[in-house]
Design a protein around this motif. Structure first.
Motif, PDB file in Angstrom:
ATOM      1  N   LEU A 121       0.865  -1.177   0.000  1.00 24.89           N
ATOM      2  CA  LEU A 121       0.000   0.000   0.000  1.00 24.89           C
ATOM      3  C   LEU A 121       0.900   1.225   0.000  1.00 24.89           C
ATOM      4  O   LEU A 121       1.772   1.371   0.857  1.00 24.89           O
ATOM      5  CB  LEU A 121      -0.902   0.006   1.236  1.00 24.89           C
ATOM      6  N   ASN A 122       0.694   2.094  -0.987  1.00 25.84           N
ATOM      7  CA  ASN A 122       1.519   3.291  -1.144  1.00 25.84           C
ATOM      8  C   ASN A 122       0.651   4.533  -0.964  1.00 25.84           C
ATOM      9  O   ASN A 122      -0.453   4.610  -1.525  1.00 25.84           O
ATOM     10  CB  ASN A 122       2.142   3.332  -2.540  1.00 25.84           C
ATOM     11  N   THR A 123       1.131   5.491  -0.199  1.00 28.01           N
ATOM     12  CA  THR A 123       0.372   6.720   0.028  1.00 28.01           C
ATOM     13  C   THR A 123       1.261   7.939  -0.164  1.00 28.01           C
ATOM     14  O   THR A 123       2.464   7.910   0.132  1.00 28.01           O
ATOM     15  CB  THR A 123      -0.226   6.766   1.451  1.00 28.01           C
ATOM     16  N   ILE A 124       0.653   9.009  -0.676  1.00 25.14           N
ATOM     17  CA  ILE A 124       1.334  10.301  -0.783  1.00 25.14           C
ATOM     18  C   ILE A 124       0.431  11.349  -0.154  1.00 25.14           C
ATOM     19  O   ILE A 124      -0.710  11.551  -0.592  1.00 25.14           O
ATOM     20  CB  ILE A 124       1.633  10.667  -2.248  1.00 25.14           C
ATOM     21  N   LEU A 168      12.167  -7.235   2.753  1.00 26.30           N
ATOM     22  CA  LEU A 168      10.931  -7.933   2.390  1.00 26.30           C
ATOM     23  C   LEU A 168      11.120  -9.447   2.303  1.00 26.30           C
ATOM     24  O   LEU A 168      10.388 -10.208   2.944  1.00 26.30           O
ATOM     25  CB  LEU A 168      10.392  -7.388   1.069  1.00 26.30           C
ATOM     26  N   ASP A 169      12.074  -9.922   1.518  1.00 24.43           N
ATOM     27  CA  ASP A 169      12.235 -11.364   1.318  1.00 24.43           C
ATOM     28  C   ASP A 169      12.651 -12.080   2.596  1.00 24.43           C
ATOM     29  O   ASP A 169      12.221 -13.201   2.860  1.00 24.43           O
ATOM     30  CB  ASP A 169      13.248 -11.639   0.208  1.00 24.43           C
ATOM     31  N   ALA A 170      13.485 -11.439   3.406  1.00 25.01           N
ATOM     32  CA  ALA A 170      13.997 -12.087   4.616  1.00 25.01           C
ATOM     33  C   ALA A 170      13.038 -11.970   5.796  1.00 25.01           C
ATOM     34  O   ALA A 170      12.870 -12.918   6.567  1.00 25.01           O
ATOM     35  CB  ALA A 170      15.354 -11.487   4.992  1.00 25.01           C
ATOM     36  N   GLU A 171      12.403 -10.809   5.946  1.00 27.39           N
ATOM     37  CA  GLU A 171      11.580 -10.547   7.126  1.00 27.39           C
ATOM     38  C   GLU A 171      10.084 -10.494   6.839  1.00 27.39           C
ATOM     39  O   GLU A 171       9.282 -10.212   7.730  1.00 27.39           O
ATOM     40  CB  GLU A 171      12.031  -9.235   7.777  1.00 27.39           C
ATOM     41  N   LYS A 172       9.722 -10.700   5.567  1.00 21.28           N
ATOM     42  CA  LYS A 172       8.319 -10.774   5.136  1.00 21.28           C
ATOM     43  C   LYS A 172       7.592  -9.441   5.224  1.00 21.28           C
ATOM     44  O   LYS A 172       6.382  -9.371   5.025  1.00 21.28           O
ATOM     45  CB  LYS A 172       7.530 -11.827   5.940  1.00 21.28           C
ATOM     46  N   SER A 173       8.309  -8.376   5.540  1.00 20.60           N
ATOM     47  CA  SER A 173       7.664  -7.074   5.701  1.00 20.60           C
ATOM     48  C   SER A 173       8.679  -5.963   5.457  1.00 20.60           C
ATOM     49  O   SER A 173       9.857  -6.095   5.798  1.00 20.60           O
ATOM     50  CB  SER A 173       7.098  -6.948   7.122  1.00 20.60           C
ATOM     51  N   ASN A 201       2.181 -14.822   2.179  1.00 21.31           N
ATOM     52  CA  ASN A 201       2.332 -15.765   3.292  1.00 21.31           C
ATOM     53  C   ASN A 201       1.014 -16.382   3.765  1.00 21.31           C
ATOM     54  O   ASN A 201       0.759 -16.513   4.971  1.00 21.31           O
ATOM     55  CB  ASN A 201       3.040 -15.071   4.472  1.00 21.31           C
ATOM     56  N   GLY A 202       0.123 -16.742   2.848  1.00 16.27           N
ATOM     57  CA  GLY A 202      -1.114 -17.436   3.203  1.00 16.27           C
ATOM     58  C   GLY A 202      -2.287 -16.547   3.574  1.00 16.27           C
ATOM     59  O   GLY A 202      -3.418 -17.024   3.691  1.00 16.27           O
ATOM     60  N   SER A 203      -2.063 -15.256   3.776  1.00 14.67           N
ATOM     61  CA  SER A 203      -3.146 -14.339   4.142  1.00 14.67           C
ATOM     62  C   SER A 203      -3.963 -13.955   2.915  1.00 14.67           C
ATOM     63  O   SER A 203      -3.465 -13.964   1.794  1.00 14.67           O
ATOM     64  CB  SER A 203      -2.582 -13.070   4.790  1.00 14.67           C
ATOM     65  N   SER A 204      -5.223 -13.596   3.139  1.00 15.14           N
ATOM     66  CA  SER A 204      -6.059 -13.131   2.035  1.00 15.14           C
ATOM     67  C   SER A 204      -5.648 -11.710   1.652  1.00 15.14           C
ATOM     68  O   SER A 204      -5.063 -10.973   2.464  1.00 15.14           O
ATOM     69  CB  SER A 204      -7.530 -13.146   2.432  1.00 15.14           C
ATOM     70  N   ASP A 210      -6.014  -4.537   4.840  1.00 14.40           N
ATOM     71  CA  ASP A 210      -6.484  -3.952   6.102  1.00 14.40           C
ATOM     72  C   ASP A 210      -5.319  -3.765   7.077  1.00 14.40           C
ATOM     73  O   ASP A 210      -5.246  -2.748   7.778  1.00 14.40           O
ATOM     74  CB  ASP A 210      -7.563  -4.838   6.730  1.00 14.40           C
ATOM     75  N   ARG A 211      -4.418  -4.732   7.133  1.00 12.15           N
ATOM     76  CA  ARG A 211      -3.258  -4.619   8.023  1.00 12.15           C
ATOM     77  C   ARG A 211      -2.334  -3.487   7.589  1.00 12.15           C
ATOM     78  O   ARG A 211      -1.853  -2.704   8.420  1.00 12.15           O
ATOM     79  CB  ARG A 211      -2.504  -5.949   8.034  1.00 12.15           C
ATOM     80  N   LEU A 212      -2.111  -3.371   6.298  1.00 13.59           N
ATOM     81  CA  LEU A 212      -1.255  -2.302   5.791  1.00 13.59           C
ATOM     82  C   LEU A 212      -1.885  -0.936   6.041  1.00 13.59           C
ATOM     83  O   LEU A 212      -1.192   0.032   6.383  1.00 13.59           O
ATOM     84  CB  LEU A 212      -0.990  -2.499   4.299  1.00 13.59           C
TER      85      LEU A 212
END
Length: 220
Positions: A121-124, A168-173, A201-204, A210-212
């Motif tokens: 999710l990107n915001t300006i 991202l690849d190592a810590e998933k975030s 990672n399996g989430s919808s 919503d989390r982002l």
């Protein structure tokens, strides 16, 4: 967000697929569908796909940009991602989700064939506040435990800061924030660009967005 009159001038969700899972045929097949459903303005462009990790090579990829008539909504489709943009007046998260879900469903026949890797999710944001008594901490969430450090809240002049957290690849975030502050004769202009990016990672998709969005609100 702490400021009273936020101006979110652009928000977009970015869906990144496994490399080369989107073919040029898929991209061009989406054009008639999008033109038929409210996106008559189509631009064909090219972009660069950078290699992963230490591989700094790149290749040229096809990209389409489909605008609605008012050029307020934009869908970008390339060989590694789909981006859903809303530009201009922000009408709230519910409005953005409705826009995304409608057009994600529209592209379902194409999307369901793809291997989704991550969602961002990107915001300006851009707004102006009075110069008198200005400190950045009055308008942004600068505190322990937040991505914006506490010391930055004391800033009362020009600011150029870019911060990031997580691989991202190592810590998933991954979280990225760029803040620019420019004093004027009687006001202060503040601009913030932020990226909130998670591995699927399996989430919808809905749960990730919503989390982002929550992380975005907590950040500012």
């Amino acid at each position: 967000m702490a400021y009273k009159k936020p101006v979110l001038i652009e928000i977009f969700s970015q869906f990144v697929f496994e490399p080369r899972s989107v073919t040029s045929d898929m991209i061009f097949q989406s054009v008639p569908l999008l033109k038929k459903n409210g996106y008559p303005n189509v631009e064909f462009t090219q972009g660069q796909l950078v290699g992963p990790g230490q591989n700094l090579g790149f290749s040229i990829i096809s990209r389409i940009r489909c605008w609605d008539e008012k050029r307020k909504k934009l869908i970008q489709f390339s060989e590694n991602e789909i981006i859903f943009n809303k530009v201009g007046e922000y009408l709230g998260w519910k409005d953005f989700l409705e826009f995304f879900k409608h057009d994600w469903t529209l592209l379902a026949e194409i999307v369901q064939k793809l291997r989704l890797k991550s969602v961002a999710l990107n915001t300006i944001d851009q707004f102006t506040v009075p110069l008198a008594g200005f400190t950045l901490g009055k308008y942004l969430n600068c505190a322990e435990g937040t991505i914006i450090p506490k010391w930055l809240g004391e800033a009362n002049g020009a600011v150029d800061v870019t911060m990031g957290k997580g691989v991202l690849d190592a810590e998933k975030s991954n979280r990225q924030v760029k803040i620019q502050v420019r004093p004027k004769p009687d006001s202060v202009a503040i601009r913030m660009e932020a990226v909130f990016h998670d591995i699927v990672n399996g989430s919808s998709v809905d749960a990730i967005l919503d989390r982002l969005h929550k992380d975005s609100n907590d950040t500012f």
